[in-house]
Design a protein around this motif. Structure first.
Motif, PDB file in Angstrom:
ATOM      1  N   ASP A 104       0.826  -1.206   0.000  1.00 14.00           N
ATOM      2  CA  ASP A 104       0.000   0.000   0.000  1.00 14.00           C
ATOM      3  C   ASP A 104       0.863   1.260   0.000  1.00 14.00           C
ATOM      4  N   HIS A 105       1.927   1.243   0.807  1.00 15.87           N
ATOM      5  CA  HIS A 105       2.802   2.413   0.885  1.00 15.87           C
ATOM      6  C   HIS A 105       3.569   2.606  -0.421  1.00 15.87           C
ATOM      7  N   ARG A 123       2.589   1.613  -3.357  1.00 12.64           N
ATOM      8  CA  ARG A 123       1.641   2.049  -4.385  1.00 12.64           C
ATOM      9  C   ARG A 123       1.399   3.552  -4.278  1.00 12.64           C
ATOM     10  N   ALA A 124       1.299   4.054  -3.060  1.00 10.31           N
ATOM     11  CA  ALA A 124       1.140   5.499  -2.879  1.00 10.31           C
ATOM     12  C   ALA A 124       2.353   6.245  -3.433  1.00 10.31           C
ATOM     13  N   ASP A 132       1.954   6.299  -7.191  1.00 15.52           N
ATOM     14  CA  ASP A 132       0.996   7.320  -7.625  1.00 15.52           C
ATOM     15  C   ASP A 132       1.625   8.709  -7.561  1.00 15.52           C
ATOM     16  N   ASP A 141     -10.766  -2.449  -7.085  1.00 12.27           N
ATOM     17  CA  ASP A 141     -10.459  -1.142  -6.483  1.00 12.27           C
ATOM     18  C   ASP A 141     -11.635  -0.623  -5.662  1.00 12.27           C
ATOM     19  N   GLN A 151      -8.613  -1.111   7.087  1.00  6.46           N
ATOM     20  CA  GLN A 151      -7.910  -0.702   5.880  1.00  6.46           C
ATOM     21  C   GLN A 151      -8.865  -0.214   4.793  1.00  6.46           C
ATOM     22  N   HIS A 206     -10.358   0.653  -0.788  1.00  5.94           N
ATOM     23  CA  HIS A 206      -9.208   0.659   0.101  1.00  5.94           C
ATOM     24  C   HIS A 206      -8.883   2.102   0.469  1.00  5.94           C
ATOM     25  N   ARG A 207      -8.257   2.297   1.592  1.00  8.29           N
ATOM     26  CA  ARG A 207      -7.978   3.658   2.046  1.00  8.29           C
ATOM     27  C   ARG A 207      -7.068   4.412   1.099  1.00  8.29           C
ATOM     28  N   GLU A 208      -6.373   3.711   0.189  1.00  9.07           N
ATOM     29  CA  GLU A 208      -5.529   4.384  -0.790  1.00  9.07           C
ATOM     30  C   GLU A 208      -6.339   5.207  -1.786  1.00  9.07           C
ATOM     31  N   SER A 244      -5.196   8.562  -2.331  1.00 11.35           N
ATOM     32  CA  SER A 244      -3.923   8.852  -2.986  1.00 11.35           C
ATOM     33  C   SER A 244      -3.912   8.451  -4.455  1.00 11.35           C
ATOM     34  N   SER A 245      -5.002   7.895  -4.951  1.00 14.19           N
ATOM     35  CA  SER A 245      -5.102   7.515  -6.358  1.00 14.19           C
ATOM     36  C   SER A 245      -6.163   8.390  -7.017  1.00 14.19           C
TER      37      SER A 245
END
Length: 300
Positions: A73-74, A76-77, A80, A146, A158, A273-275, A278-279
């Motif tokens: 996850d980190h 991937r951020a 992005d 997603d 999460q 997801h919490r990401e 950031s996406s």
């Protein structure tokens, strides 16, 4: 920020991220345009730099370890963010492109999402949408999708969820079936009715009987795991089946089989997801779906 604490190479982290998303070294190497041994060395280098095992080998594919799941996850951020830097530098920061995978039930995928996706693509042609139509939950943490449309609120910290307008479902049958076998004007009249069931049917029977019916298993001679297949059987006159009210009421081939029977009401949640924060593309589609669902006519 303690820059000295960052003891890994971004290229190695990128190799890890693409391998996690593609599921194998060979596929990741093709995506990055490099040889598989080179990519494998970069992933191994990241494991050495971080002091953790990121993948377990399962046959020819790779499966993220617990440490890998936590780190992806980190990374991937970071990916992005790097993409946004490149886009801004090249003057493309105003466009949003890429694939967003949405999972929903078969019924929602077939009857609710298509018009929404048409409008999304008209305004954001750079967004590509993959719809995973299934009645089984997909694991957002493992990137099986997603965004998910669900009827239960997730408990995983999460994940984030936005409550959408509630929906209802009724029991329907074709006009021919009701004319030949009805009227079903009360619980006592249901003893001769034929219902269409699901592959795991006990829960459905229990839910109906909890509402005052007295149905038995022999009244469900046809069962299927596919709700869309079941609905076509209802439309063809095989028996009574459940459907979203907004879908069933709009279908001229069917009628509510038991108008006196209370609707099934259920919550609807949009989950990601919490990401999502950031996406850009996932955030755009998530917010778009919230607006689209809130704009739907109230479920009858």
């Amino acid at each position: 920020m303690d820059w000295r604490s960052m003891k890994f190479d971004w290229n190695h982290a990128r190799a890890f991220l693409i391998t996690a998303e593609e599921g194998s070294l060979s596929a990741a190497a093709r995506a990055l345009g490099m040889t598989q041994p080179t990519l494998g060395r970069q992933v191994s280098a990241l494991e050495e730099e971080l002091g953790v095992l990121l993948f377990d080998r399962v046959g020819r594919s790779l499966k993220l370890t617990a440490n890998g799941l936590e780190l992806v996850d980190h990374v991937r951020a970071m990916g992005d963010a790097a993409s946004h830097v490149s886009m801004t530098a090249s003057g493309q920061s105003t466009s949003v492109e890429g694939t967003v995978r949405i999972t929903a039930t078969e019924v929602a995928s077939a009857y609710v999402l298509p018009a929404m996706i048409v409008r999304l693509r008209q305004q954001h042609p750079g967004i590509e949408v993959e719809v995973v139509a299934t009645n089984h939950l997909r694991d957002l943490r493992r990137r099986e999708a997603d965004i998910a449309i669900r009827t239960v609120r997730p408990t995983d910290p999460q994940l984030i969820a936005r409550k959408l307008p509630s929906e209802t479902a009724h029991l329907y049958a074709s006009g021919d079936y009701l004319d030949q076998n009805g009227p079903f004007d009360g619980p006592e009249a249901m003893s001769t009715a034929i219902f269409l069931g699901f592959d795991e049917n006990n829960q459905f029977i229990e839910a109906l009987n909890a509402r005052g019916l007295r149905l038995s298993e022999h009244q469900f001679p046809v069962r299927t795991a596919s709700h869309l297949a079941q609905w076509q059987m209802v439309r063809q006159g095989l028996g009574i089946g459940a459907m979203l009210s907004r879908v069933g009421d709009a279908d001229r081939l069917v009628r509510r089989a038991m108008p006196w029977f209370d609707a099934f009401a259920f919550d609807v949640w949009l989950v990601a997801h919490r990401e999502v924060n950031s996406s850009r593309r996932v955030r755009l589609v998530f917010d778009w779906l919230v607006r689209e669902f809130n704009a739907l006519p109230e479920s009858p």
